[in-house]
Design a protein around this motif. Structure first.
Motif, PDB file in Angstrom:
ATOM      1  N   GLY A   1      44.471  44.464  34.188  1.00  0.00           N
ATOM      2  CA  GLY A   1      44.836  43.048  34.167  1.00  0.00           C
ATOM      3  C   GLY A   1      45.671  42.635  32.968  1.00  0.00           C
ATOM      4  N   SER A   2      45.876  43.508  31.976  1.00  0.00           N
ATOM      5  CA  SER A   2      46.659  43.135  30.792  1.00  0.00           C
ATOM      6  C   SER A   2      48.151  43.379  31.035  1.00  0.00           C
ATOM      7  CB  SER A   2      46.184  43.902  29.558  1.00  0.00           C
ATOM      8  OG  SER A   2      46.354  45.290  29.744  1.00  0.00           O
ATOM      9  N   THR A   3      48.977  42.581  30.344  1.00  0.00           N
ATOM     10  CA  THR A   3      50.440  42.702  30.453  1.00  0.00           C
ATOM     11  C   THR A   3      51.061  42.643  29.071  1.00  0.00           C
ATOM     12  OG1 THR A   3      50.785  40.312  30.671  1.00  0.00           O
ATOM     13  CG2 THR A   3      50.529  41.550  32.716  1.00  0.00           C
ATOM     14  N   SER A   4      52.243  43.240  28.945  1.00  0.00           N
ATOM     15  CA  SER A   4      53.014  43.172  27.706  1.00  0.00           C
ATOM     16  C   SER A   4      54.495  43.178  28.066  1.00  0.00           C
ATOM     17  CB  SER A   4      52.681  44.350  26.795  1.00  0.00           C
ATOM     18  OG  SER A   4      53.230  44.133  25.507  1.00  0.00           O
ATOM     19  N   ALA A   5      55.330  42.701  27.166  1.00  0.00           N
ATOM     20  CA  ALA A   5      56.763  42.594  27.448  1.00  0.00           C
ATOM     21  C   ALA A   5      57.566  42.652  26.166  1.00  0.00           C
ATOM     22  CB  ALA A   5      57.063  41.298  28.191  1.00  0.00           C
TER      23      ALA A   5
ATOM     24  N   VAL B   1      61.699  43.608  29.579  1.00  0.00           N
ATOM     25  CA  VAL B   1      60.925  44.661  30.240  1.00  0.00           C
ATOM     26  C   VAL B   1      59.444  44.284  30.130  1.00  0.00           C
ATOM     27  CG1 VAL B   1      60.365  47.114  30.283  1.00  0.00           C
ATOM     28  CG2 VAL B   1      62.661  46.373  29.578  1.00  0.00           C
ATOM     29  N   GLN B   2      58.812  44.137  31.279  1.00  0.00           N
ATOM     30  CA  GLN B   2      57.393  43.774  31.317  1.00  0.00           C
ATOM     31  C   GLN B   2      56.621  44.855  32.053  1.00  0.00           C
ATOM     32  OE1 GLN B   2      56.304  39.793  32.874  1.00  0.00           O
ATOM     33  NE2 GLN B   2      54.921  40.890  34.246  1.00  0.00           N
ATOM     34  N   TYR B   3      55.476  45.209  31.527  1.00  0.00           N
ATOM     35  CA  TYR B   3      54.627  46.144  32.246  1.00  0.00           C
ATOM     36  C   TYR B   3      53.195  45.646  32.214  1.00  0.00           C
ATOM     37  CZ  TYR B   3      53.267  48.192  27.764  1.00  0.00           C
ATOM     38  OH  TYR B   3      52.785  48.396  26.509  1.00  0.00           O
ATOM     39  N   SER B   4      52.480  46.032  33.249  1.00  0.00           N
ATOM     40  CA  SER B   4      51.083  45.608  33.345  1.00  0.00           C
ATOM     41  C   SER B   4      50.262  46.685  34.036  1.00  0.00           C
ATOM     42  CB  SER B   4      50.977  44.286  34.116  1.00  0.00           C
ATOM     43  OG  SER B   4      51.463  44.451  35.439  1.00  0.00           O
ATOM     44  N   LEU B   5      48.972  46.671  33.730  1.00  0.00           N
ATOM     45  CA  LEU B   5      48.030  47.575  34.375  1.00  0.00           C
ATOM     46  C   LEU B   5      47.242  46.730  35.377  1.00  0.00           C
ATOM     47  CD1 LEU B   5      47.127  50.520  34.320  1.00  0.00           C
ATOM     48  CD2 LEU B   5      45.379  49.870  32.650  1.00  0.00           C
ATOM     49  N   PRO B   6      47.355  47.056  36.653  1.00  0.00           N
ATOM     50  CA  PRO B   6      46.683  46.227  37.669  1.00  0.00           C
ATOM     51  C   PRO B   6      45.166  46.178  37.469  1.00  0.00           C
ATOM     52  CG  PRO B   6      48.096  47.894  38.697  1.00  0.00           C
ATOM     53  CD  PRO B   6      48.050  48.188  37.241  1.00  0.00           C
ATOM     54  N   VAL B   7      44.561  45.129  37.956  1.00  0.00           N
ATOM     55  CA  VAL B   7      43.103  44.990  37.850  1.00  0.00           C
ATOM     56  C   VAL B   7      42.389  46.072  38.651  1.00  0.00           C
ATOM     57  CG1 VAL B   7      43.125  42.527  37.340  1.00  0.00           C
ATOM     58  CG2 VAL B   7      43.037  43.285  39.723  1.00  0.00           C
ATOM     59  N   THR B   8      43.094  46.720  39.572  1.00  0.00           N
ATOM     60  CA  THR B   8      42.506  47.783  40.391  1.00  0.00           C
ATOM     61  C   THR B   8      42.667  49.176  39.770  1.00  0.00           C
ATOM     62  OG1 THR B   8      44.575  47.965  41.611  1.00  0.00           O
ATOM     63  CG2 THR B   8      42.890  46.492  42.524  1.00  0.00           C
ATOM     64  N   ALA B   9      43.142  49.251  38.513  1.00  0.00           N
ATOM     65  CA  ALA B   9      43.377  50.547  37.861  1.00  0.00           C
ATOM     66  C   ALA B   9      42.092  51.369  37.814  1.00  0.00           C
ATOM     67  CB  ALA B   9      43.919  50.332  36.460  1.00  0.00           C
ATOM     68  N   SER B  10      42.250  52.662  38.056  1.00  0.00           N
ATOM     69  CA  SER B  10      41.117  53.587  38.096  1.00  0.00           C
ATOM     70  C   SER B  10      40.474  53.755  36.731  1.00  0.00           C
ATOM     71  CB  SER B  10      41.602  54.943  38.604  1.00  0.00           C
ATOM     72  OG  SER B  10      40.601  55.914  38.441  1.00  0.00           O
ATOM     73  N   ASN B  11      39.173  53.941  36.735  1.00  0.00           N
ATOM     74  CA  ASN B  11      38.404  54.195  35.518  1.00  0.00           C
ATOM     75  C   ASN B  11      38.860  55.483  34.838  1.00  0.00           C
ATOM     76  OD1 ASN B  11      36.250  53.378  33.745  1.00  0.00           O
ATOM     77  ND2 ASN B  11      35.057  55.087  34.579  1.00  0.00           N
TER      78      ASN B  11
END
Length: 191
Positions: A72-76, A162-172
């Motif tokens: 759920g986190s994002t950075s740009a 440039v923005q990237y994010s890790l989806p909330v569904t990312a695997s453990n």
């Protein structure tokens, strides 16, 4: 001396004079001109950096806070691409995921590259606000290439967010993983 001998000498003398006269009347006139042209070739080069003033080198480390991502986190970050060559030239760009760690992390990131956007937000919620998306990579897909070339005048520059994010569904299983994302810019003219 006889009259005849004098005539022969006179005729011979006259022949010598005529021979010299004929040689001296031959003349050629010459005119010359030269046209030259100094030829030089153009340069086609790009620079990248934080701003148009600093975008003079071929490599730039984007200041994206890529540490401690969580679902759920994002950075740009903004990267400026500048035509440091001597002529107008279009450029294209492509995304690339590399790194010494897990390539699964790079595959699972959502990435978007925008023009006309600004960085907004703070902490773990920094995004590219506004603008137009030029390239989008969804989780589970490869980081590809923008489909259209971008015009860039000599000395001109363009800011890309440039923005990237890790989806909330990312695997453990992605905990502790590392990867590197890169945006490669290429300018080509001629055939």
């Amino acid at each position: 001396m006889s009259d005849r001998s004098m005539r022969v000498k006179a005729i011979l003398s006259l022949g010598i004079l005529v021979g010299f006269g004929a040689g001296s009347t031959l003349a050629s006139w010459t005119g010359e001109a030269t046209a030259t042209s100094d030829i030089s070739t153009a340069t086609v080069t790009l620079g990248v950096g934080a701003t148009a003033g600093t975008a003079t080198t071929a490599s730039y480390q984007m200041p994206i806070n890529g540490n401690n991502l969580f679902p759920g986190s994002t950075s740009a970050s903004v990267v400026t691409v500048k035509n440091t060559g001597s002529i107008s030239a279009p450029y294209v760009f492509a995304g690339r995921i590399t790194g010494s760690g897990s390539t699964a992390l790079g595959t699972e990131l959502n990435i978007v590259v925008k023009t006309g956007a600004t960085v907004s937000g703070s902490g773990s919620s920094v995004t590219c606000s506004g603008g137009t998306a030029l390239l989008t990579k969804n989780a589970g897909s490869q980081f590809g290439s923008a489909t259209d070339s971008r015009p860039l005048a000599s000395g001109g520059s363009e800011n890309l967010c440039v923005q990237y994010s890790l989806p909330v569904t990312a695997s453990n299983t992605l905990q502790g993983a590392t990867t590197t994302i890169a945006v490669d810019f290429t300018s080509t003219v001629g055939s």
